[in-house]
Design an enzyme around this catalytic site. Structure first.
Site, mmCIF file in Angstrom:
data_model
loop_
_atom_site.group_PDB
_atom_site.id
_atom_site.type_symbol
_atom_site.label_atom_id
_atom_site.label_comp_id
_atom_site.label_asym_id
_atom_site.label_seq_id
_atom_site.Cartn_x
_atom_site.Cartn_y
_atom_site.Cartn_z
ATOM 1 N N ASP A 148 -35.295 11.140 -66.895
ATOM 2 C CA ASP A 148 -33.810 10.296 -66.488
ATOM 3 C C ASP A 148 -32.832 11.001 -67.113
ATOM 4 O OD1 ASP A 148 -34.025 10.460 -69.595
ATOM 5 O OD2 ASP A 148 -34.710 8.369 -69.932
ATOM 6 N N GLU B 33 -44.748 11.772 -67.777
ATOM 7 C CA GLU B 33 -43.388 12.271 -68.072
ATOM 8 C C GLU B 33 -43.199 13.562 -68.950
ATOM 9 O OE1 GLU B 33 -38.887 10.445 -68.829
ATOM 10 O OE2 GLU B 33 -40.545 8.954 -69.545
ATOM 11 N N ASP C 49 -33.058 14.938 -71.732
ATOM 12 C CA ASP C 49 -34.162 15.127 -72.299
ATOM 13 C C ASP C 49 -35.600 14.992 -71.768
ATOM 14 O OD1 ASP C 49 -33.931 12.020 -72.200
ATOM 15 O OD2 ASP C 49 -35.656 11.962 -73.613
ATOM 16 N N TYR D 178 -35.297 6.443 -79.168
ATOM 17 C CA TYR D 178 -35.282 7.479 -79.884
ATOM 18 C C TYR D 178 -34.684 6.788 -81.336
ATOM 19 C CZ TYR D 178 -36.168 10.856 -76.433
ATOM 20 O OH TYR D 178 -36.669 11.678 -75.391
#
Length: 542
Positions: A99, A505, A96, A248
């Site tokens: 990572d 990120e 996603d 999430y």
């Protein structure tokens, strides 16, 4: 000249000469600065290049065995034993962000938005020559979803564990972290995840309907089963899978995803029972109750409301008998759009989306550009729905004090947000990596920040990555082209630092909505350029 220092007497006649020379130098310097500023302001935004790079980014995020036509040379195979421990094949899908966990909910939303863009702006994507790459980006996700749906009431929600993954800084090709897989089932429900994945598969089934009807049918079959699973066994997936809560969590609950899935299944099948589901549960599930100012991987209500409004705007015959409820959906959709435009009036700041001094829509500090890109998509889509309906004369009706908004107003705001991302902002910095003259070079991304595996196959251990690569101040050795980073704060400030993950990120759901937006803006910009050159035939102009 500093005080206290003796002044030298000038040579007679030299004052005028020196003054003239100084004046000439100042004029030349001013001209250079003005030219530079003018060049910066007038520099064309290349939406076609942005579109191409957007799709390239998804290839950098691939997990699994990479195909021969992989265009990102610094990536290699990874996660080839995913699911082995559980006796299932979970190889593939997308990481996603920076990572290596495969999180099901944001991955599914990513594919839903890629598919929505491909449906609504198919001609625009094709005109830009990116249709094939768009299909590949969608299919990489949907292939994985089909694998992960191993039984009608079983779906594998996640591979990897965020805590152990974040303990290490490694390339995906060197991964030594846990690849534990987690699932939802009848006893451990996850209606939000099942609903979002059903929406993604239903939307993708529309995309592949002509080019691959068998695959389209397969996707729709899984979408219908997942919707039934999510509706029959209700609950949030983060209540069933504790490991996902810190990353999430489903803050909005599962109701928005079930409405979202129902409307996508209605669009894919035309069946009234799916539309009736969204109508019957409109109030109890919050579809017509929540007036939103964000649209994201977690909060789908604005997207639900726009899909419902589209049915009314297009005069869908099947929608007319549900007109009263769909009008309520439409009112809430327009509240969101008016909030983005800052036209909800009433003097209550919470009714509108905030703006940074540089004009960026601002929702919250962490990864704000995800909200910018999703807003840009809904604005672009609704602008087209209005333009295509009612002879093109329909307006967005904002509350008293806000005034009406034309389709061009919505598109102008979407373009301004796209332009902001691409460098028309106070820092003159593109927040899409690899686009423009200046962009973030220390992106918080394991694979991009470490020497490519193909260039140096020497194993890099868990902590070695932190010691040798994470902490060094130099730019990443690999360019994560097409990635849209988290972006600046509410004051347009941004710090390009690998440790500043709130801003540096990038995530797949930041870029996914912009594929459709860039395609639309590229087509419009191309047409405008043709008109300026007096060429009516767009194909000839290109």
């Amino acid at each position: 000249m500093s005080r206290g220092r003796a002044r030298r007497r000038p040579v007679p006649g030299s004052v005028d000469i020196r003054f003239g020379a100084l004046l000439l130098l100042l004029l030349l310097a001013s001209a250079v600065l003005l030219a530079a500023a003018s060049s910066s302001e007038e520099e064309e935004v290349d939406y076609g290049a942005a579109l191409s790079k957007s799709l390239l980014y998804f290839e950098a995020q691939r997990s699994g065995r990479l195909p021969h036509n992989q265009r990102v040379p610094w990536r290699g195979h990874s996660g080839l034993t995913d699911g082995l421990q559980q006796g299932v094949d979970l190889v593939g899908g997308y990481y996603d962000a920076g990572d290596h966990v495969k999180f099901g909910l944001p991955m599914a939303f990513t594919v839903t938005m890629l598919s929505w863009g491909a449906i609504d702006f198919a001609d625009d994507v094709a005109a830009a020559g990116e249709w094939g790459h768009t299909l590949e980006a969608i299919k990489w996700g949907t292939d994985y979803f089909v694998k992960a749906h191993t039984e009608p009431f079983v779906y594998w929600a996640e591979v990897g564990d965020g805590d152990t993954d974040h303990y290490c800084w490694q390339r995906p090709e060197d991964m030594t972290t846990s690849r534990q897989a987690y699932r939802i089932d009848k006893d451990n429900p996850g209606s939000d995840l099942a609903g979002e994945t059903a929406a993604a598969l239903a939307a993708a089934s529309i995309v592949f309907r002509r080019s691959n009807p068998h695959y389209s049918h397969l996707l729709l079959h899984h979408a219908q089963q997942l919707f039934e699973f999510g509706d029959r066994y209700r609950g949030t997936y983060d209540s069933s899978i504790a490991e996902v809560r810190s990353y999430y969590a489903s803050v909005s609950g599962y109701q928005d995803e079930l409405l979202w899935a129902a409307l996508w299944l209605h669009r894919a099948t035309g069946r009234d029972d799916y539309l009736r589901y969204a109508v019957d549960k409109a109030e109890s599930f919050g579809g017509v109750g929540w007036a939103m100012t964000e649209f994201s991987w977690d909060v789908k209500y604005a997207g639900v409301q726009v899909l419902a409004a589209k049915l009314l705007l297009e005069g869908d015959p099947g929608a007319l008998k549900h007109g009263a409820v769909l009008e309520q959906y439409k009112a809430k959709a327009e509240h969101y759009l008016c909030a983005c435009l800052g036209r909800n009036g009433g003097g209550n700041g919470s009714d509108n989306v905030e703006r940074s001094p540089g004009g960026m829509l601002y929702v919250r500090q962490w990864n704000n550009l995800q909200y910018v890109s999703s807003a840009a998509f809904l604005l672009t889509a609704y602008s087209r729905y209005l333009s295509d309906s009612g002879g093109g004369g329909l307006l967005l009706r904002c509350p008293a004090g806000g005034g009406p908004a034309a389709p061009s107003d919505l598109l102008a705001l979407a373009r301004s947000q796209a332009d902001y991302i691409l460098g028309r902002n106070p820092l003159r910095l593109s927040y899409m990596v690899g686009y423009g003259r200046r962009y973030p070079v220390r992106v918080h991304h394991r694979g991009a920040s470490i020497v490519a595996h193909k260039a140096n196959s020497r194993f890099i251990g868990c902590m070695q990555g932190f010691d040798d690569w994470f902490g060094r101040g130099r730019p990443n050795p690999n360019v994560l082209a097409g990635a849209i980073v988290g972006g600046p704060n509410c004051r347009d400030e941004f710090r390009d630092d690998r440790g500043n993950y709130m801003q540096t990120e990038a995530c797949t759901y930041n870029t996914a909505p912009m594929v459709g937006v860039f395609a639309r803006l590229h087509r419009l910009a191309t047409a405008e350029g043709c008109r300026r050159r007096g060429m009516a035939d767009e194909a000839e102009c290109r």
